[in-house]
Design a protein around this motif. Structure first.
Motif, PDB file in Angstrom:
ATOM      1  N   UNK A   9       0.831  -1.207   0.000  1.00  0.00           N
ATOM      2  CA  UNK A   9       0.000   0.000   0.000  1.00  0.00           C
ATOM      3  C   UNK A   9       0.864   1.256   0.000  1.00  0.00           C
ATOM      4  N   UNK A  10       1.908   1.272   0.836  1.00  0.00           N
ATOM      5  CA  UNK A  10       2.811   2.426   0.890  1.00  0.00           C
ATOM      6  C   UNK A  10       3.505   2.617  -0.459  1.00  0.00           C
ATOM      7  N   UNK A  11       3.907   1.519  -1.080  1.00  0.00           N
ATOM      8  CA  UNK A  11       4.535   1.598  -2.402  1.00  0.00           C
ATOM      9  C   UNK A  11       3.541   2.150  -3.424  1.00  0.00           C
ATOM     10  N   UNK A  12       2.286   1.724  -3.326  1.00  0.00           N
ATOM     11  CA  UNK A  12       1.223   2.235  -4.204  1.00  0.00           C
ATOM     12  C   UNK A  12       1.064   3.747  -4.034  1.00  0.00           C
ATOM     13  N   UNK A  13       1.103   4.226  -2.795  1.00  0.00           N
ATOM     14  CA  UNK A  13       0.971   5.668  -2.522  1.00  0.00           C
ATOM     15  C   UNK A  13       2.143   6.440  -3.115  1.00  0.00           C
ATOM     16  N   UNK A  14       3.336   5.868  -3.004  1.00  0.00           N
ATOM     17  CA  UNK A  14       4.518   6.514  -3.582  1.00  0.00           C
ATOM     18  C   UNK A  14       4.408   6.592  -5.095  1.00  0.00           C
ATOM     19  N   UNK A  15       3.933   5.523  -5.718  1.00  0.00           N
ATOM     20  CA  UNK A  15       3.778   5.498  -7.176  1.00  0.00           C
ATOM     21  C   UNK A  15       2.721   6.488  -7.650  1.00  0.00           C
ATOM     22  N   UNK A  16       1.726   6.733  -6.804  1.00  0.00           N
ATOM     23  CA  UNK A  16       0.691   7.719  -7.145  1.00  0.00           C
ATOM     24  C   UNK A  16       1.194   9.146  -7.001  1.00  0.00           C
ATOM     25  N   UNK A  17       2.351   9.296  -6.348  1.00  0.00           N
ATOM     26  CA  UNK A  17       2.912  10.632  -6.161  1.00  0.00           C
ATOM     27  C   UNK A  17       2.289  11.408  -5.019  1.00  0.00           C
ATOM     28  N   UNK A 194       3.517  20.159  -6.681  1.00  0.00           N
ATOM     29  CA  UNK A 194       3.632  20.980  -5.469  1.00  0.00           C
ATOM     30  C   UNK A 194       2.301  21.215  -4.767  1.00  0.00           C
ATOM     31  N   UNK A 195       1.201  20.711  -5.317  1.00  0.00           N
ATOM     32  CA  UNK A 195      -0.115  20.963  -4.723  1.00  0.00           C
ATOM     33  C   UNK A 195      -0.649  19.715  -4.027  1.00  0.00           C
ATOM     34  N   UNK A 196      -1.534  19.928  -3.084  1.00  0.00           N
ATOM     35  CA  UNK A 196      -2.091  18.820  -2.311  1.00  0.00           C
ATOM     36  C   UNK A 196      -2.892  17.868  -3.186  1.00  0.00           C
ATOM     37  N   UNK A 197      -3.685  18.428  -4.101  1.00  0.00           N
ATOM     38  CA  UNK A 197      -4.523  17.604  -4.969  1.00  0.00           C
ATOM     39  C   UNK A 197      -3.821  17.087  -6.203  1.00  0.00           C
ATOM     40  N   UNK A 198      -2.507  17.394  -6.329  1.00  0.00           N
ATOM     41  CA  UNK A 198      -1.704  16.970  -7.479  1.00  0.00           C
ATOM     42  C   UNK A 198      -2.295  17.450  -8.800  1.00  0.00           C
TER      43      UNK A 198
END
Length: 320
Positions: A9-17, A194-198
């Motif tokens: 899950x953490x890896x998935x979050x990293x891949x999502x940026x 740089x934004x919260x919502x990407x």
């Protein structure tokens, strides 16, 4: 295995940026949960039921703050804290539930479990406490008591003014590079990363702010070689927590309490509405995903504010 699923899950979050801060919050929550589950002999994600989550939340309430750590060798000496063992706030518990829900939601999508063990009814209803409103006089007083002969205080005074003038998040502001600023058209482009919502967006500033920014950029470029609009004395990125500490220091000088950078974003929102701005435009300027988010988070409008807004827009007063 639960630990494997968490790592995936953490890896998935990293891949999502996702933002590092967001990922860190997820991981801390899940590691604390795993400590509890290990005590209960639960090592499989599919064995986590709604009852297990309810019991975990109950234990958090009973144990209190800092009585459990995901890293016992961190050297933070939690027991020395003044608030050690005190009640964990409802807001914190809701944050834990939200983070766990994100993980279990991902598990459902990946067909690891059938349904999330976190339910809507688990969240605690919390009455939002309005943020401080900084009056015009207090804002002027705050700026007057900053030493603009100092590089760092001059920089911070410009940041504070820009936060109030644009409604940006502080981390968005501190990541701005000089090339992101268009002084002629009075806007700053915030890149998606740089934004919260990407999602990239534009924020706009006033003519007065344009003059301030132009002076600041000339000053900065004379003494510091940095692509960042607001750099440290060494030309590096200015960390959010350092800027937050500076703001608290400046506020204490003039006796203001509960002032932190997010207060300026909130003040921008309220002033925008009080000046006749509509909530849809405000939501776009703040970079929210929907108007609902804006309504829930930023509408600190009291009865006196409503009365003033009404007087500005009274139909009869415009006719007679």
């Amino acid at each position: 295995m639960l630990i494997r699923d968490v790592e995936m899950f953490i890896e998935h979050c990293e891949n999502k940026g996702l933002a590092t801060k967001t990922i860190g919050s997820y991981e801390q929550t899940l590691r604390l949960l795993m400590l509890y589950l290990d005590e209960q002999g639960i090592t499989q994600t599919e064995k986590i039921t709604h009852t297990v989550i309810q019991n975990y939340v109950r234990q958090i309430k009973e144990r209190g703050k800092y009585t459990v750590t995901s890293n016992p060798n961190s050297g933070n000496y939690q027991e020395r804290r003044l608030d050690f063992g005190k009640k964990v706030s409802d807001v914190t518990i809701n944050n834990y539930l939200r983070n766990m829900s994100a993980f279990f939601g991902w598990c459902v999508e990946e067909d690891l479990i059938l349904r999330s063990p976190v339910k809507r009814g688990d969240y605690i209803k919390v009455e939002r406490r309005p943020l401080e409103f900084v009056s015009d006089e207090d804002f002027r007083k705050l700026l007057r008591n900053m030493n603009t002969a100092s590089f760092s205080e001059y920089r911070d005074s410009i940041v504070i003014q820009l936060l109030l003038d644009t409604g940006m998040r502080v981390n968005e502001c501190l990541l701005i590079q000089v090339t992101d600023v268009n002084l002629q058209k009075r806007y700053i482009y915030l890149p998606a990363e740089n934004t919260k919502g990407k999602k990239g967006r534009y924020v706009f500033f006033s003519d007065k702010m344009a003059t301030q920014l132009q002076r600041w950029i000339k000053y900065k470029d004379r003494y510091r070689d940095s692509d960042f609009l607001f750099c440290t004395n060494k030309g590096k990125f200015l960390e959010v927590n350092n800027f937050e500490a500076n703001v608290r220091k400046y506020a204490q000088r003039i006796g203001l309490k509960d002032i932190h950078p997010h207060v300026f974003r909130n003040n921008f929102a309220k002033r925008f509405l009080m000046s006749g701005g509509d909530i849809y435009t405000l939501s776009r300027l703040l970079g929210h995903s929907s108007v609902t988010v804006t309504e829930q988070a930023y509408l600190d409008v009291n009865q006196d504010d409503l009365a003033e807004m009404y007087r500005k827009h009274s139909p009869l007063s415009k006719i007679i």
